[in-house]
Write a protein that holds these residues in place. Structure first.
Motif, PDB file in Angstrom:
ATOM      1  N   GLY C  47      29.693  26.775  45.153  1.00 45.32           N
ATOM      2  CA  GLY C  47      29.494  28.066  45.804  1.00 45.32           C
ATOM      3  C   GLY C  47      30.648  29.034  45.657  1.00 45.32           C
ATOM      4  O   GLY C  47      30.489  30.237  45.863  1.00 45.32           O
ATOM      5  N   ALA C  48      31.837  28.539  45.298  1.00 42.33           N
ATOM      6  CA  ALA C  48      32.985  29.436  45.140  1.00 42.33           C
ATOM      7  C   ALA C  48      32.847  30.226  43.843  1.00 42.33           C
ATOM      8  O   ALA C  48      32.270  29.729  42.877  1.00 42.33           O
ATOM      9  N   PRO C  49      33.353  31.457  43.807  1.00 43.32           N
ATOM     10  CA  PRO C  49      33.257  32.242  42.571  1.00 43.32           C
ATOM     11  C   PRO C  49      34.047  31.565  41.442  1.00 43.32           C
ATOM     12  O   PRO C  49      35.180  31.151  41.652  1.00 43.32           O
ATOM     13  N   PRO C  70      37.166  41.697  28.272  1.00 38.63           N
ATOM     14  CA  PRO C  70      35.956  41.214  27.599  1.00 38.63           C
ATOM     15  C   PRO C  70      35.122  42.360  27.052  1.00 38.63           C
ATOM     16  O   PRO C  70      35.215  43.499  27.531  1.00 38.63           O
ATOM     17  N   ASP C  71      34.306  42.050  26.045  1.00 37.08           N
ATOM     18  CA  ASP C  71      33.362  43.029  25.502  1.00 37.08           C
ATOM     19  C   ASP C  71      32.044  42.953  26.252  1.00 37.08           C
ATOM     20  O   ASP C  71      31.335  43.937  26.388  1.00 37.08           O
ATOM     21  N   ILE C  72      31.730  41.738  26.722  1.00 36.78           N
ATOM     22  CA  ILE C  72      30.489  41.534  27.469  1.00 36.78           C
ATOM     23  C   ILE C  72      30.792  40.682  28.707  1.00 36.78           C
ATOM     24  O   ILE C  72      31.511  39.693  28.618  1.00 36.78           O
ATOM     25  N   VAL C  73      30.249  41.111  29.845  1.00 40.81           N
ATOM     26  CA  VAL C  73      30.359  40.298  31.063  1.00 40.81           C
ATOM     27  C   VAL C  73      28.958  39.846  31.464  1.00 40.81           C
ATOM     28  O   VAL C  73      28.011  40.637  31.407  1.00 40.81           O
ATOM     29  N   ILE C  81      28.931  40.531  43.053  1.00 37.72           N
ATOM     30  CA  ILE C  81      29.419  41.893  42.807  1.00 37.72           C
ATOM     31  C   ILE C  81      30.144  42.450  44.026  1.00 37.72           C
ATOM     32  O   ILE C  81      31.091  43.218  43.909  1.00 37.72           O
ATOM     33  N   ALA C  82      29.710  42.000  45.211  1.00 36.42           N
ATOM     34  CA  ALA C  82      30.325  42.506  46.445  1.00 36.42           C
ATOM     35  C   ALA C  82      31.737  41.949  46.650  1.00 36.42           C
ATOM     36  O   ALA C  82      32.573  42.588  47.285  1.00 36.42           O
ATOM     37  N   THR C  83      32.014  40.739  46.122  1.00 36.23           N
ATOM     38  CA  THR C  83      33.301  40.092  46.431  1.00 36.23           C
ATOM     39  C   THR C  83      34.243  39.997  45.243  1.00 36.23           C
ATOM     40  O   THR C  83      35.449  39.887  45.402  1.00 36.23           O
ATOM     41  N   VAL C  84      33.687  40.024  44.024  1.00 36.54           N
ATOM     42  CA  VAL C  84      34.522  39.851  42.837  1.00 36.54           C
ATOM     43  C   VAL C  84      34.426  41.115  41.990  1.00 36.54           C
ATOM     44  O   VAL C  84      33.355  41.708  41.881  1.00 36.54           O
ATOM     45  N   ASP C  85      35.537  41.540  41.420  1.00 37.11           N
ATOM     46  CA  ASP C  85      35.497  42.712  40.544  1.00 37.11           C
ATOM     47  C   ASP C  85      34.985  42.297  39.171  1.00 37.11           C
ATOM     48  O   ASP C  85      35.749  42.019  38.256  1.00 37.11           O
TER      49      ASP C  85
END
Lengths: 110, 395, 193
Positions: C47-49, C70-73, C81-85
């Motif tokens: 469950g952790a990012p 990166p070129d592609i994520v 998306i709310a917690t990790v950039d």
């Protein structure tokens, strides 16, 4: 004259030496006390042969015949562990299969 | 042999385990430790699947792993184990015994820093800690080199009769899947041949004693034999690398050079950083800087004369250490390289760097700055306050 | 290194971000590319990012530094998306593929990132996974979407290669193999720009 010692290039195989070389190292003259074997009192249980740290108990056909005095250091463990010494021999020294005696009385034997 | 080339995608750990499968050692004793755990784990799978004949001994610690491996090797077997970091620390007591007994154990190792603080990531502190244990040490850039070096290691160790550590950078290589070429199983078997120990404990024809008490009158002589073996190991390594190159097409040396022919400045580095630095060399060349790279592979024995010759034409050299010896001097690679150059007439100006402790990433831009700095250093446009720079550490 | 493509996967521990990177790397390798596939290791738990990475190039890759631009994520879990950039290191012209039912335009508006020049793609990988595999394992369908966006691999060849690998892994569960293959194919076709 001091024995010539080998240089590192002469060492036989560097990391190992031939087995059994401790037999050549006579430790018998370290003794101050000598165990003396009295066969007539012995039941040949071989306890002494088991406990001797120097494998100095001589056995023939399953019977103790005496000591290898070249290697016996006189530690006395044999006499201490002998069951007859501890039982019959406790009071009566003449019943003991093993007695410990002063080495100086035997010096000429070596 | 090229027609049998099999290109696969493997992580560093998988590559080293694959080499072990092909070597098919008599005994492997191992204990798990991150990030080397997978090597023995994958190998245990090979044992369970019947792909190897190895006696696999699960022990209760790394000290026991090395002890069991030493015992089995002394008995006459071709024996291996694998470890990392704290595991290597725990083995430390046994390592000089393996080398002094002249046992050709080959040990895949995964470079991870040592505690404290606790950290599972890459630096070279662990193997540098045991650099004086009498083990040969080879640091690898990638999975391919690790695989090849383990195979070559068997041959070298058995000829030199000294043990060898073959290491990869923890996670960066151990857990990075990349393209590599495997050698056919039969070709590996032919290449490494059958192990014939000179003396071994389970030989009833010639009974021996090993590891006996050896005091003032003979210890030095016996030690001298092992010291001499390490001094002579260089010629065996050279020969084996050449043979491997001829047979399988991949050429290795004590160190590999990249664009050194006309280089004026260069980096000397070990492990995965050397790969990244190759890209930087190309970038530098585009900007007109004559940059080169020396990737140190064999740290023990230390190829002092060869290294002195390789750097002799340079104006400046940056030495990159992924560990600090805490000696108050510089990193171990820097100190030993400087010692190697002491008598060298054409020695370059040298600045050293300690980088990447505890897995700290080093980006292309940082290595570019190293090259730029030593270019300026070469032209006396830059002075360093100290002999060593701690790259990327916050002040 | 001009032909080098760098990819970053975002997921949660257990969602298969590492496996997806390895599978994508292996597929690209078997089609003749040079690849790297590696996870980021830390104190992850279920469950952790977590992140994993790929490098792909027609030439040998010697880079061993981290992937920072990166070129592609690829985002396996939209709640990240709310917690990790997840946009970190993305520049103009780079791409991001998100597992969501939403359209790319909606995401752009929600995050207020219009004008950044980042190409946003979405695909309902969880929905596809549930329909085709019977469980929410978005990593294999996201592979299909990535093949589409990366654009340099032939999807038929990827599917063939993937089938071979899954057949090895799931010898006793053939239904899993077909479901995964269908999921990859659907995501390849359904990814929206």
């Amino acid at each position: 004259m001091e024995k010539r010692k080998m240089g590192w290039k002469e060492l036989p195989d560097a990391d190992s030496i031939e087995a059994g070389t401790s037999a050549e190292f006579k430790t018998g003259d370290w003794r101050s006390q000598r165990p003396v074997f009295h066969g007539e009192n012995c039941i040949h249980c071989l306890t002494c042969w088991v406990v001797c740290p120097d494998a100095a108990i001589l056995v023939e056909d399953g019977k103790v015949v005496g000591y290898d005095y070249d290697h016996c250091k006189g530690c006395g463990i044999c006499a201490n562990e002998c069951p007859i010494n501890k039982a019959k021999g406790k009071e009566d020294i003449s019943k003991r299969p093993i007695t410990m005696e002063d080495e100086k009385n035997f010096k000429n034997d070596i | 042999m090229a027609d049998k080339k099999l290109t696969v995608a493997r992580t560093g750990n998988e590559a080293m385990a694959e080499a072990m499968r092909q070597i098919n050692p008599d005994v492997v004793a191992a204990y798990p430790i991150t990030p080397a755990t997978e090597i023995a784990q994958i190998f245990a799978g090979f044992v369970a699947d019947g792909l190897v004949d190895t006696e696999f001994v699960t022990v209760e610690s790394e000290h026991s792993a090395m002890s069991a491996t030493i015992g089995a090797a002394a008995a006459g077997g071709r024996c291996m184990t694998a470890t990392s970091s704290q595991g290597l620390m725990l083995m430390a007591e046994m390592l000089p015994i393996a080398s002094a007994l002249r046992l050709p154990i080959v040990m895949p190792e995964v470079n991870r820093t040592i505690s404290a603080p606790i950290n599972i990531h890459c630096d070279h502190s662990d193997t540098m800690f045991v650099r004086d244990s009498g083990w040969m040490q080879v640091y690898c850039e990638d999975a391919q080199e690790a695989y090849d070096s383990v195979l070559m290691g068997i041959k070298i160790a058995e000829k030199v009769r000294l043990p060898m550590i073959v290491s990869t950078d923890g996670f960066i290589i151990s857990h990075c899947m990349a393209n590599m070429d495997l050698i056919d199983d039969r070709d590996v078997k032919d290449y490494i041949g059958k192990y014939k120990p000179q003396t071994w404990l389970l030989n009833p024809e010639k009974k021996i004693t090993i590891g006996c008490l050896d005091l003032q009158d003979y210890y030095f002589e016996h030690k001298m034999v092992a010291i001499d073996a390490m001094r002579n190991a260089k010629s065996v390594i050279k020969e084996c690398c050449e043979e491997f190159g001829e047979k399988f097409g991949r050429k290795y040396g004590f160190f590999d050079t990249y664009k050194m022919e006309d280089a004026e400045v260069a980096i000397l580095a070990m492990g995965s950083l050397a790969g990244t630095a190759k890209v930087v060399v190309d970038n530098m060349r585009k900007t007109g800087r004559k940059a080169g790279l020396i990737k140190m592979r064999v740290f023990r024995p230390f190829p002092a004369d060869e290294l002195a010759r390789a750097v002799s034409g340079l104006k400046a050299l940056a030495i990159m250490d992924r560990s600090d010896a805490m000696s108050g001097l510089e990193g171990p690679l820097a100190v030993e390289t400087k010692a190697a150059l002491y008598d060298s007439a054409g020695k370059p100006k040298i600045h050293s760097y300690v980088y990447g402790l505890g897995g700290r990433d080093v980006q292309i831009s940082e290595i570019e700055n190293v090259y730029k700095d030593i270019c300026d250093f070469a032209q006396a446009k830059k002075k360093f306050g100290e002999n060593v720079t701690y790259l990327g550490v916050r002040e | 290194m001009d032909n080098l493509t760098e990819i970053r996967w975002h997921g949660r521990g257990g969602q298969g971000a590492k496996t997806a990177a390895l599978l994508f790397g292996e597929a690209a390798m078997s089609l003749g590319q040079h690849i790297q596939a590696f996870p980021e290791y830390g104190p992850e738990r279920m469950g952790a990012p977590v992140q994993s990475f790929n490098r792909i190039s027609p030439e040998p890759i010697t880079l061993h530094c981290g992937v920072t631009n990166p070129d592609i994520v690829v985002v396996l879990d939209p709640t990240l998306i709310a917690t990790v950039d997840v946009f970190q290191g993305l520049d103009k012209g780079d791409s991001i593929i998100i597992n969501t039912e939403k359209a790319p335009g909606e995401i752009e508006e929600e995050l207020n990132i219009k004008g950044m020049g980042i190409k946003i793609y979405t695909v309902d990988a969880s929905g596809i996974s549930k329909a085709e595999i019977g469980r929410d394992i978005p990593n294999t369908p996201m592979l299909g979407a990535l093949v589409k966006i990366y654009g340099k691999l032939n999807i038929e060849h990827v599917l063939e290669d993937m089938k071979k690998k899954l057949e090895k892994k799931f010898r006793s569960k053939p239904e899993v193999i077909d479901g995964n293959i269908r999921a990859i194919k659907r995501a390849y076709e359904e990814v929206k720009s």
